[in-house]
Design an enzyme around this catalytic site. Structure first.
Site, PDB file in Angstrom:
ATOM      1  CD  GLN A  51      -0.206  -1.584   0.108  1.00 48.47           C
ATOM      2  OE1 GLN A  51       0.865  -1.944   0.574  1.00 48.47           O
ATOM      3  NE2 GLN A  51      -1.341  -1.696   0.794  1.00 48.47           N
ATOM      4  CG  ASP A  92       2.688   6.352  -0.417  1.00 50.33           C
ATOM      5  OD1 ASP A  92       3.099   6.051   0.727  1.00 50.33           O
ATOM      6  OD2 ASP A  92       3.248   5.959  -1.460  1.00 50.33           O
TER       7      ASP A  92
HETATM    8  N1  NVA Z   1       5.668   5.280  -2.166  1.00 48.49           N
HETATM    9  C1  NVA Z   1       6.281   4.556  -1.091  1.00 48.49           C
HETATM   10  C2  NVA Z   1       5.546   3.272  -0.837  1.00 48.49           C
HETATM   11  C3  NVA Z   1       6.083   2.459   0.305  1.00 48.49           C
HETATM   12  C4  NVA Z   1       5.359   1.165   0.516  1.00 48.49           C
HETATM   13  C5  NVA Z   1       7.739   4.263  -1.451  1.00 48.49           C
HETATM   14  O1  NVA Z   1       8.023   3.942  -2.604  1.00 48.49           O
HETATM   15  O2  NVA Z   1       8.582   4.398  -0.559  1.00 48.49           O
HETATM   16  N1   CP Z   2       3.275  -1.056   2.090  1.00 45.74           N
HETATM   17  C1   CP Z   2       4.460  -1.671   1.954  1.00 45.74           C
HETATM   18  O1   CP Z   2       4.852  -2.120   0.865  1.00 45.74           O
HETATM   19  O2   CP Z   2       5.171  -1.810   3.108  1.00 45.74           O
HETATM   20  P1   CP Z   2       6.671  -2.294   3.267  1.00 45.74           P
HETATM   21  O3   CP Z   2       7.546  -1.218   2.662  1.00 45.74           O
HETATM   22  O4   CP Z   2       6.859  -2.408   4.750  1.00 45.74           O
HETATM   23  O5   CP Z   2       6.866  -3.587   2.559  1.00 45.74           O
END
Ligand code: NVA
Ligand code: CP
Length: 300
Positions: A134, A219
Site C-alpha cells: 500500500q 485508516d
Molecule cells: N489496517 C487495515 C488495512 C486494510 C487494507 C487492516 O489491516 O484491516
Molecule cells: N487497501 C487494501 O489493501 O485493500 P484490500 O483489503 O481490498 O486489498
C-alpha cells in the site's frame, strides 16, 4: 542464489524504492497508451489470502495477467495450509512450482517464515504489522502529483496499525517527517518508534499532528481481525476523525489519503473522503501500477 523478498519497505534501499516508484509511473503511462508489455510471460504468482481483499487481490491478479503471466488465488480453507501442513513445508513445496508468492496473513511471522523457506520472491500483501504494498501506491500517488516526498510533513491520524507502521518505515527510508496522532494505548510498536525516532513525532492530539502537514492519512479504527473490539474502539477513537476542521490545520494544498476500505462518518468525514483534497481513487488504482513495478523488479 537467495531470492529478494518484499516483507517490509526495509527490504529495498531508498534508491531501489525511488526506482520502483518511477517505474510504476512509467508503467501507468504505458498502459494508458495501450502498449503491450509482457516481461513475465509464463510466470506464475501464487497468492495466499488468510484475510479478505478487494484491491490487493485484483491488482496482483490483473498485474500478472497484463504482464503475460498468471496468478493463483489460494485460500487456506482449500489448501492443506488450513489443515495444519506447516508453513515451512508449504513454502518449500509451493516455491518449487511458482515464480513468486504473495501472502496476506494474520501473523507477520507467517510471512517471514514463508520467505525463509522459499526459493522464489515472497511479497507481503498485508500482515498485522505491515502493509508495504500500500505504501508503494501511496508514494507513487504523491510522487506523480508533487515530486519527491523528501523533507515533507506527513500526518497519520488514528491507529498505530500496519499502515501507520509502514509509513514509519517510509519516513525513515525517504527522509520525510511523520507526525502521528494516536489515542493513548494505540501507539505503534515501541521498538519501531525507537528505530524511526529521527523521522517520527508522536502525539495524542490530532490538531498538533495535523498542523502544517503536506499530506494527511488515516485508516479504519478496527482492522481485520479486530472486529470484536469495534465498539470500544469507536469510543476510544471518537476524537480522531479526519474532517474539514482538521484538514484546515494542514497546508492549504494538503492531500488526503486512505488505503480503503473506508468508513465515512467514522475515521473520516464524507466531506473529506469525497472532497477536493482527497486522492483516494488514484491511490487505489496505483496499487496496480506500483505492484507491477515491484513484480518486474523481483521476478523478471
Ligand atoms: N489496517 C487495515 C488495512 C486494510 C487494507 C487492516 O489491516 O484491516
Ligand atoms: N487497501 C487494501 O489493501 O485493500 P484490500 O483489503 O481490498 O486489498
Amino acid at each position: 542464489m537467495k531470492p529478494r523478498h518484499f516483507i517490509t519497505l526495509n527490504d529495498l534501499s531508498a534508491d531501489e524504492l525511488r526506482g520502483i516508484i518511477q517505474r510504476a509511473i512509467e508503467l501507468k503511462k504505458m498502459r494508458a497508451e495501450g502498449k503491450v508489455y509482457e516481461p513475465l510471460k509464463n510466470k506464475v504468482l501464487a497468492m495466499i489470502f488468510e484475510k479478505s481483499s478487494t484491491r490487493t487481490r485484483i491488482s496482483f491478479e490483473s498485474g500478472m495477467i497484463q504482464f503475460g503471466g498468471s496468478a493463483l488465488f489460494l485460500s487456506p480453507r482449500d489448501t492443506q495450509l488450513g489443515r495444519g501442513e506447516s508453513i515451512r513445508d508449504s513454502a518449500r513445496v509451493i516455491s518449487r512450482m511458482v515464480d513468486g508468492i504473495m501472502l496476506r496473513t494474520n501473523d507477520h511471522e507467517t510471512v517471514t517464515t514463508f520467505a525463509a523457506n522459499s526459493n522464489v520472491p515472497v511479497i507481503n500483501g498485508l500482515t498485522d504489522r505491515f502493509h508495504p504494498c500500500q505504501l508503494l501506491a501511496d508514494l507513487q500517488t504523491w510522487f506523480e502529483q508533487r515530486g519527491d516526498i523528501k523533507g515533507k510533513r506527513v500526518c497519520w491520524i488514528g491507529d498505530g496499525n500496519n499502515m501507520c507502521q509502514s509509513y514509519m518505515n517510509a519516513a525513515k527510508q525517504l527522509d520525510f517527517t511523520l507526525a502521528i496522532a494516536c489515542p493513548a494505548g494505540y501507539e505503534p510498536e515501541r521498538e519501531l518508534l525507537a528505530t524511526t525516532a529521527s523521522h517520527v513525532e508522536l502525539f495524542n492530539d490530532p490538531p498538533l499532528a495535523a498542523n502544517n502537514a503536506d499530506l494527511i492519512v488515516t485508516d479504519v479504527w478496527a482492522s481485520m481481525g479486530q472486529e470484536e473490539e469495534q465498539k470500544k474502539r469507536k469510543k476510544d477513537f471518537a476524537n480522531f476523525q479526519v474532517n474539514s476542521t482538521l484538514m484546515a490545520l494542514a497546508k492549504p494544498d494538503a492531500m488526503f489519503m486512505h488505503c480503503l476500505p473506508a468508513h465515512r462518518g467514522e475515521e473520516v468525514s464524507a466531506t473529506v473522503l469525497d472532497g477536493k483534497q482527497s486522492v483516494i481513487w488514484d491511490e487505489a488504482e496505483n496499487r496496480l501500477h506500483a505492484q507491477k513495478a515491484l513484480l518486474e523488479f523481483l521476478m523478471k
